[in-house]
Design a protein around this motif. Structure first.
Motif, PDB file in Angstrom:
ATOM      1  N   LEU A  51       2.765   5.710 -14.052  1.00 24.04           N
ATOM      2  CA  LEU A  51       2.928   5.480 -12.617  1.00 24.04           C
ATOM      3  C   LEU A  51       1.577   5.391 -11.919  1.00 24.04           C
ATOM      4  CD1 LEU A  51       5.985   7.743 -11.701  1.00 24.04           C
ATOM      5  CD2 LEU A  51       5.914   5.245 -11.829  1.00 24.04           C
ATOM      6  N   ILE A  52       0.636   6.243 -12.292  1.00 21.24           N
ATOM      7  CA  ILE A  52      -0.685   6.206 -11.674  1.00 21.24           C
ATOM      8  C   ILE A  52      -1.413   4.914 -12.020  1.00 21.24           C
ATOM      9  CG2 ILE A  52      -2.991   7.252 -11.713  1.00 21.24           C
ATOM     10  CD1 ILE A  52      -1.548   9.993 -11.986  1.00 21.24           C
ATOM     11  N   LEU A  53      -1.348   4.506 -13.273  1.00 20.57           N
ATOM     12  CA  LEU A  53      -2.069   3.310 -13.723  1.00 20.57           C
ATOM     13  C   LEU A  53      -1.329   2.012 -13.430  1.00 20.57           C
ATOM     14  CD1 LEU A  53      -3.322   4.671 -17.156  1.00 20.57           C
ATOM     15  CD2 LEU A  53      -4.637   4.423 -15.031  1.00 20.57           C
ATOM     16  N   GLY A  54      -0.068   2.105 -13.042  1.00 22.03           N
ATOM     17  CA  GLY A  54       0.709   0.901 -12.741  1.00 22.03           C
ATOM     18  C   GLY A  54       1.205   0.185 -13.984  1.00 22.03           C
ATOM     19  N   LEU A  55       1.387   0.912 -15.062  1.00 26.29           N
ATOM     20  CA  LEU A  55       1.872   0.330 -16.319  1.00 26.29           C
ATOM     21  C   LEU A  55       3.368   0.605 -16.476  1.00 26.29           C
ATOM     22  CD1 LEU A  55      -0.997   1.670 -18.607  1.00 26.29           C
ATOM     23  CD2 LEU A  55      -0.807  -0.615 -17.609  1.00 26.29           C
ATOM     24  N   ALA A  56       4.134  -0.418 -16.761  1.00 21.98           N
ATOM     25  CA  ALA A  56       5.584  -0.279 -16.980  1.00 21.98           C
ATOM     26  C   ALA A  56       6.214   0.570 -15.876  1.00 21.98           C
ATOM     27  CB  ALA A  56       5.852   0.311 -18.364  1.00 21.98           C
ATOM     28  N   LEU A  63      14.690  12.069 -16.093  1.00 21.86           N
ATOM     29  CA  LEU A  63      14.156  13.396 -16.393  1.00 21.86           C
ATOM     30  C   LEU A  63      14.405  14.357 -15.232  1.00 21.86           C
ATOM     31  CD1 LEU A  63      12.568  15.043 -18.498  1.00 21.86           C
ATOM     32  CD2 LEU A  63      10.478  14.313 -17.343  1.00 21.86           C
ATOM     33  N   THR A  64      14.120  13.900 -14.028  1.00 14.04           N
ATOM     34  CA  THR A  64      14.359  14.732 -12.847  1.00 14.04           C
ATOM     35  C   THR A  64      15.845  15.024 -12.682  1.00 14.04           C
ATOM     36  OG1 THR A  64      12.403  13.798 -11.792  1.00 14.04           O
ATOM     37  CG2 THR A  64      13.991  14.894 -10.357  1.00 14.04           C
ATOM     38  N   GLY A  65      16.684  14.037 -12.940  1.00  9.09           N
ATOM     39  CA  GLY A  65      18.136  14.235 -12.852  1.00  9.09           C
ATOM     40  C   GLY A  65      18.630  15.274 -13.848  1.00  9.09           C
ATOM     41  N   LEU A  66      18.091  15.239 -15.050  1.00  7.68           N
ATOM     42  CA  LEU A  66      18.471  16.247 -16.048  1.00  7.68           C
ATOM     43  C   LEU A  66      18.059  17.645 -15.610  1.00  7.68           C
ATOM     44  CD1 LEU A  66      17.632  14.336 -19.351  1.00  7.68           C
ATOM     45  CD2 LEU A  66      19.900  15.047 -18.570  1.00  7.68           C
ATOM     46  N   PHE A  67      16.846  17.767 -15.058  1.00  6.25           N
ATOM     47  CA  PHE A  67      16.400  19.070 -14.538  1.00  6.25           C
ATOM     48  C   PHE A  67      17.308  19.526 -13.398  1.00  6.25           C
ATOM     49  CE2 PHE A  67      11.737  17.995 -15.732  1.00  6.25           C
ATOM     50  CZ  PHE A  67      11.970  18.368 -17.041  1.00  6.25           C
ATOM     51  N   TYR A  68      17.696  18.592 -12.545  1.00  2.80           N
ATOM     52  CA  TYR A  68      18.531  18.900 -11.379  1.00  2.80           C
ATOM     53  C   TYR A  68      19.915  19.392 -11.812  1.00  2.80           C
ATOM     54  CZ  TYR A  68      20.252  18.236  -6.597  1.00  2.80           C
ATOM     55  OH  TYR A  68      20.765  18.425  -5.344  1.00  2.80           O
ATOM     56  N   VAL A 103       1.509   6.624  -6.882  1.00  4.11           N
ATOM     57  CA  VAL A 103       0.403   7.463  -7.353  1.00  4.11           C
ATOM     58  C   VAL A 103       0.699   8.940  -7.097  1.00  4.11           C
ATOM     59  CG1 VAL A 103      -2.027   8.047  -6.968  1.00  4.11           C
ATOM     60  CG2 VAL A 103      -1.334   5.665  -7.220  1.00  4.11           C
ATOM     61  N   ILE A 104       1.240   9.266  -5.940  1.00  2.00           N
ATOM     62  CA  ILE A 104       1.567  10.672  -5.626  1.00  2.00           C
ATOM     63  C   ILE A 104       2.640  11.188  -6.579  1.00  2.00           C
ATOM     64  CG2 ILE A 104       2.611  12.180  -3.896  1.00  2.00           C
ATOM     65  CD1 ILE A 104       1.111  10.483  -1.783  1.00  2.00           C
ATOM     66  N   LEU A 105       3.672  10.393  -6.802  1.00  2.00           N
ATOM     67  CA  LEU A 105       4.735  10.791  -7.723  1.00  2.00           C
ATOM     68  C   LEU A 105       4.193  10.905  -9.145  1.00  2.00           C
ATOM     69  CD1 LEU A 105       7.763  11.399  -7.629  1.00  2.00           C
ATOM     70  CD2 LEU A 105       8.175   9.003  -8.141  1.00  2.00           C
ATOM     71  N   GLY A 106       3.349   9.968  -9.525  1.00  2.00           N
ATOM     72  CA  GLY A 106       2.730  10.017 -10.849  1.00  2.00           C
ATOM     73  C   GLY A 106       1.862  11.249 -11.029  1.00  2.00           C
ATOM     74  N   TYR A 107       1.125  11.611  -9.984  1.00  2.00           N
ATOM     75  CA  TYR A 107       0.291  12.813 -10.047  1.00  2.00           C
ATOM     76  C   TYR A 107       1.158  14.058 -10.276  1.00  2.00           C
ATOM     77  CZ  TYR A 107      -2.568  16.739  -8.621  1.00  2.00           C
ATOM     78  OH  TYR A 107      -3.214  17.942  -8.594  1.00  2.00           O
ATOM     79  N   GLY A 108       2.300  14.115  -9.608  1.00  2.00           N
ATOM     80  CA  GLY A 108       3.200  15.257  -9.799  1.00  2.00           C
ATOM     81  C   GLY A 108       3.662  15.383 -11.240  1.00  2.00           C
ATOM     82  N   PHE A 109       4.072  14.273 -11.828  1.00  2.00           N
ATOM     83  CA  PHE A 109       4.500  14.288 -13.227  1.00  2.00           C
ATOM     84  C   PHE A 109       3.329  14.601 -14.159  1.00  2.00           C
ATOM     85  CE2 PHE A 109       8.324  11.954 -11.882  1.00  2.00           C
ATOM     86  CZ  PHE A 109       9.276  12.584 -12.658  1.00  2.00           C
ATOM     87  N   ARG A 148       0.829  -1.205   0.000  1.00  2.00           N
ATOM     88  CA  ARG A 148       0.000   0.000   0.000  1.00  2.00           C
ATOM     89  C   ARG A 148       0.863   1.256   0.000  1.00  2.00           C
ATOM     90  NH1 ARG A 148      -3.203  -1.428   4.808  1.00  2.00           N
ATOM     91  NH2 ARG A 148      -3.709  -3.513   4.188  1.00  2.00           N
ATOM     92  N   GLY A 149       1.942   1.220   0.743  1.00  2.00           N
ATOM     93  CA  GLY A 149       2.851   2.364   0.782  1.00  2.00           C
ATOM     94  C   GLY A 149       3.500   2.621  -0.559  1.00  2.00           C
ATOM     95  N   ILE A 150       3.945   1.570  -1.219  1.00  2.00           N
ATOM     96  CA  ILE A 150       4.546   1.714  -2.548  1.00  2.00           C
ATOM     97  C   ILE A 150       3.504   2.227  -3.539  1.00  2.00           C
ATOM     98  CG2 ILE A 150       5.519   0.417  -4.496  1.00  2.00           C
ATOM     99  CD1 ILE A 150       6.974  -1.313  -2.397  1.00  2.00           C
TER     100      ILE A 150
END
Length: 125
Positions: free
Chosen positions: A93-98, A109-114, A13-19, A6-8
């Motif tokens: 990430l939200i749908l749990g696909l790949a 992507l985040t690393g490139l922005f960073y 989902v939270i990370l997916g929502y951000g993206f 559940r935690g994962i």
């Protein structure tokens, strides 16, 4: 074990929502003007370091990002890659696909922005 799953799920989902939100914001021009990464690449990649004047360029990759921002032929592709990447990563990430692939692409992507931002005046993160 169920609480770990559940935690994962919640984290994914939270990370997916951000993206997804970041991609929708750019795709639908919720800020009022069409998205272009050129301004960020040209003017926000100088970086910062503790105790260094804000106008001093400290990012060793600054020239690379500015050259991308000045490349008018490449900018439409860069803009599309950012938007499509954020939308695809978020939706998957939200749908749990790949999820593994999406997680890796999100980290890249985040690393490139960073690295492009290179802002360390307030600490590592």
């Amino acid at each position: 074990m169920a609480s770990k799953a559940r935690g994962i799920f919640l984290f994914r989902v939270i990370l997916g929502y951000g993206f997804l939100f970041a991609g929708l914001d750019k795709a639908l021009a919720l800020g009022g003007s069409p998205f272009s990464a050129a301004g960020f690449l040209k003017f926000a990649t100088g970086g910062s370091w503790p105790g260094v004047d804000a106008k001093t360029i400290v990012n060793p990759t600054h020239g690379f990002w500015v050259s991308l921002g000045n490349n008018t032929a490449l900018m439409p592709l860069i803009n599309d890659l950012v938007v499509v990447g954020e939308l695809a990563i978020g939706a998957c990430l939200i749908l749990g696909l790949a999820t593994r692939f999406s997680g890796i692409m999100g980290a890249i992507l985040t690393g490139l922005f960073y690295v492009a931002n290179w802002s360390f005046s307030t600490g590592l993160v």
